[in-house]
Write a protein that holds these residues in place. Structure first.
Motif, short mmCIF file in Angstrom:
data_model
loop_
_atom_site.label_atom_id
_atom_site.label_comp_id
_atom_site.label_asym_id
_atom_site.label_seq_id
_atom_site.Cartn_x
_atom_site.Cartn_y
_atom_site.Cartn_z
N MET A 102 0.78 -1.21 0.06
CA MET A 102 0.02 -0.04 0.17
C MET A 102 0.91 1.35 0.08
O MET A 102 0.58 2.19 -0.58
CB MET A 102 -0.91 0.01 1.38
N SER A 103 2.05 1.10 0.70
CA SER A 103 2.70 2.15 0.78
C SER A 103 3.42 2.61 -0.62
O SER A 103 3.65 3.71 -1.21
CB SER A 103 4.09 2.17 1.77
N GLU A 104 4.08 1.74 -1.20
CA GLU A 104 4.88 1.62 -2.86
C GLU A 104 3.64 2.14 -3.73
O GLU A 104 4.19 2.82 -4.59
CB GLU A 104 5.08 0.09 -3.35
N ARG A 105 2.40 1.85 -3.50
CA ARG A 105 1.50 2.28 -4.53
C ARG A 105 0.57 3.25 -4.29
O ARG A 105 -0.29 3.73 -4.86
CB ARG A 105 0.45 0.93 -4.94
N HIS A 106 0.99 3.92 -3.15
CA HIS A 106 0.40 5.18 -2.78
C HIS A 106 -1.28 4.92 -2.41
O HIS A 106 -1.70 6.10 -2.74
CB HIS A 106 0.54 6.43 -3.53
N PHE A 107 -1.52 4.17 -1.77
CA PHE A 107 -2.98 3.96 -1.37
C PHE A 107 -3.44 5.19 -0.53
O PHE A 107 -2.79 5.43 0.36
CB PHE A 107 -3.19 2.71 -0.65
N PRO A 108 -4.82 5.74 -0.36
CA PRO A 108 -5.21 6.67 0.38
C PRO A 108 -5.18 6.21 1.78
O PRO A 108 -5.45 4.99 1.83
CB PRO A 108 -6.54 7.01 -0.26
N SER A 109 -5.28 7.03 2.70
CA SER A 109 -5.13 6.75 4.03
C SER A 109 -6.22 5.90 4.51
O SER A 109 -6.31 4.91 5.21
CB SER A 109 -4.97 7.80 5.06
N ASP A 110 -7.41 6.58 4.13
CA ASP A 110 -8.68 5.66 4.34
C ASP A 110 -8.70 4.41 3.77
O ASP A 110 -9.36 3.35 4.48
CB ASP A 110 -10.00 6.65 3.88
N GLN A 111 -8.39 4.28 2.69
CA GLN A 111 -8.42 2.95 2.13
C GLN A 111 -7.34 1.99 2.82
O GLN A 111 -7.61 0.76 2.89
CB GLN A 111 -7.98 2.71 0.57
N ARG A 112 -6.19 2.42 3.04
CA ARG A 112 -5.36 1.66 4.09
C ARG A 112 -5.82 1.19 5.35
O ARG A 112 -5.75 -0.15 5.69
CB ARG A 112 -3.99 2.46 4.29
N ALA A 113 -6.72 1.97 5.96
CA ALA A 113 -7.19 1.55 7.42
C ALA A 113 -8.19 0.63 6.94
O ALA A 113 -8.33 -0.25 7.73
CB ALA A 113 -7.75 2.95 7.99
N LYS A 114 -9.13 0.68 5.82
CA LYS A 114 -10.01 -0.27 5.78
C LYS A 114 -9.41 -1.72 5.64
O LYS A 114 -10.00 -2.57 5.81
CB LYS A 114 -10.81 0.14 4.68
N LEU A 115 -8.40 -1.62 4.64
CA LEU A 115 -7.82 -2.97 4.43
C LEU A 115 -7.21 -3.46 5.70
O LEU A 115 -7.07 -4.81 5.70
CB LEU A 115 -6.71 -2.83 3.29
N ARG A 116 -6.60 -2.93 6.40
CA ARG A 116 -6.03 -3.21 7.77
C ARG A 116 -7.21 -3.86 8.66
O ARG A 116 -7.00 -4.80 9.27
CB ARG A 116 -4.94 -2.26 8.30
N THR A 117 -8.16 -3.10 8.78
CA THR A 117 -9.28 -3.57 9.51
C THR A 117 -9.98 -4.77 9.03
O THR A 117 -9.94 -5.72 9.89
CB THR A 117 -10.28 -2.37 9.69
N PHE A 118 -9.88 -4.98 7.83
CA PHE A 118 -10.56 -6.21 7.23
C PHE A 118 -9.41 -7.34 7.44
O PHE A 118 -10.00 -8.41 8.02
CB PHE A 118 -10.79 -6.31 5.51
N MET A 119 -8.15 -7.26 7.51
CA MET A 119 -7.06 -8.15 7.46
C MET A 119 -7.36 -8.60 8.92
O MET A 119 -7.05 -9.97 9.68
CB MET A 119 -5.96 -7.69 7.26
#
Length: 136
Positions: A102-119
């Protein structure tokens, strides 16, 4: 007074360990290296100390080797303890890979949080699936 500004009977790190004070810069260097290694490795000063530069150099090498061996043993033991839970280790690695991607592909912060929560929420489901595979 001596050449280092100390009275002849004063106690310093150099005079406290010596039968005879160091005579040249090499002896002073070896003595200071021995003293600092003994301090850093927490071996202690003891009542038996080497009395010449060669003994101090050999003692320094022995302390460093034993310190590295002890650090290796502790590292292996704690590494084994840390990796005892295979599922937790695998999950942490997956989460670390996800964060890196997510860092390499510059995901937006809100999308990063959602993916982490899902995981994190799916972790228990994944573990149950693995346990079910073991039983079957």
């Amino acid at each position: 007074q001596t050449h280092d500004g100390c009275a002849p009977d004063c106690l310093t790190w150099r005079t406290g360990m010596e039968v005879a004070p160091p005579q040249n810069p090499f002896e002073i260097y070896v003595t200071s290296l021995y003293w600092s290694t003994m301090t850093l490795t927490s071996i202690g000063y003891g009542d038996v100390v080497p009395v010449n530069p060669e003994g101090r150099l050999l003692g320094t090498i022995a302390m460093m080797v034993s310190g590295f061996c002890w650090a290796y043993v502790l590292g292996q033991a704690f590494g084994a303890i840390a990796s005892m839970d295979k599922h937790k280790t695998s999950f942490r690695q997956t989460l670390e890979d996800l964060n890196h991607m997510m860092s390499e592909r510059h995901f937006p912060s809100d999308q990063r949080a959602k993916l982490r929560t899902f995981m994190i929420q799916s972790r228990d489901l994944h573990r149950a699936k693995c346990q079910k595979e073991v039983v079957n």
